[in-house]
Design an enzyme around this catalytic site. Sequence first.
Site, short mmCIF file in Angstrom:
data_model
loop_
_atom_site.label_atom_id
_atom_site.label_comp_id
_atom_site.label_asym_id
_atom_site.label_seq_id
_atom_site.Cartn_x
_atom_site.Cartn_y
_atom_site.Cartn_z
N CYS A 86 70.47 -19.19 68.72
CA CYS A 86 71.67 -18.51 69.19
C CYS A 86 72.66 -19.52 69.74
CB CYS A 86 71.32 -17.48 70.27
SG CYS A 86 72.76 -16.54 70.86
N CYS A 117 75.51 -18.65 71.34
CA CYS A 117 76.39 -18.08 72.38
C CYS A 117 76.38 -18.94 73.64
CB CYS A 117 75.99 -16.63 72.69
SG CYS A 117 74.68 -16.44 73.91
N CYS A 129 73.27 -17.69 76.70
CA CYS A 129 71.84 -17.97 76.66
C CYS A 129 71.52 -19.35 77.26
CB CYS A 129 71.32 -17.94 75.22
SG CYS A 129 71.23 -16.30 74.48
#
Length: 189
Positions: free
Chosen positions: A49, A51, A54
Site C-alpha cells: 500500500c 497511502c 499506513c
Amino acid sequence: MTSMTLHPSIDSGFKATDASFSGGTLVCNCASNAVKVRIKGDIAHNHACGCTKCWKPEGAAFSIVAVAPTENVEVLENGAKLAVVDPAALIQRNACKECGVHMYGPVERDHPFKGLSFVHPERFEEQGWAKPSFAAFVSSIIESGYDPEKMGGVRARLRELALEPYDCLSPALMDYIATWTAKKNGVLA
C-alpha cells in the site's frame, strides 16, 4: 530496477506461504515491553500500500497490509501502550506510542469493511502468512515525496514481482465495495 526500495518484505523476496497458516502474534518494534496482538486465523487481501496513512518501515515506499476479522484480533500484552493515530479516520489505526508501529486498525463505522481490522503481517512472529498479491494506491507514494518521474519504474518493478499496481484497490475489492453499496441502497437484493 532491483535497487529500488519498496519494502523489506518485497525487496528481499517473499517468505514461503503456508496454506495451513492459522494466525499468529504481531509484535511492535520495542526492545522491551513490546505490544503483542494475536490474530486468530489467516489474513486476507494482503497487499503493498502506497497511502500516506499506513505504517511503513524506515525507508520503505510501501507498507504491507492485510485484513482479518476484528473478532479474531486480541491484544495480548502491553495494550496500554496503544493509541489511535487519527480518531476521525475510517481505519482506527492503533499504534504503539513508543515505537510508532501500527498494530491493528479496525473499521467500526458503516462501511463495506466494517468488522475487519487492518494489520501489517510482516510484524508476525510466525512465518507462512499469505504473500502480498497486488499493490494499492501506488501513485500516493508521490504524496510522501517520491519523484513522480520514477513512477514508471515503480510500476514496472511491482509487476516484475507479480504485484499488479492499482491506484485504488484490486478489482475484487472494488467489486465488493460496489456490491455492498448497491445492497445498502436497495439496488441489489
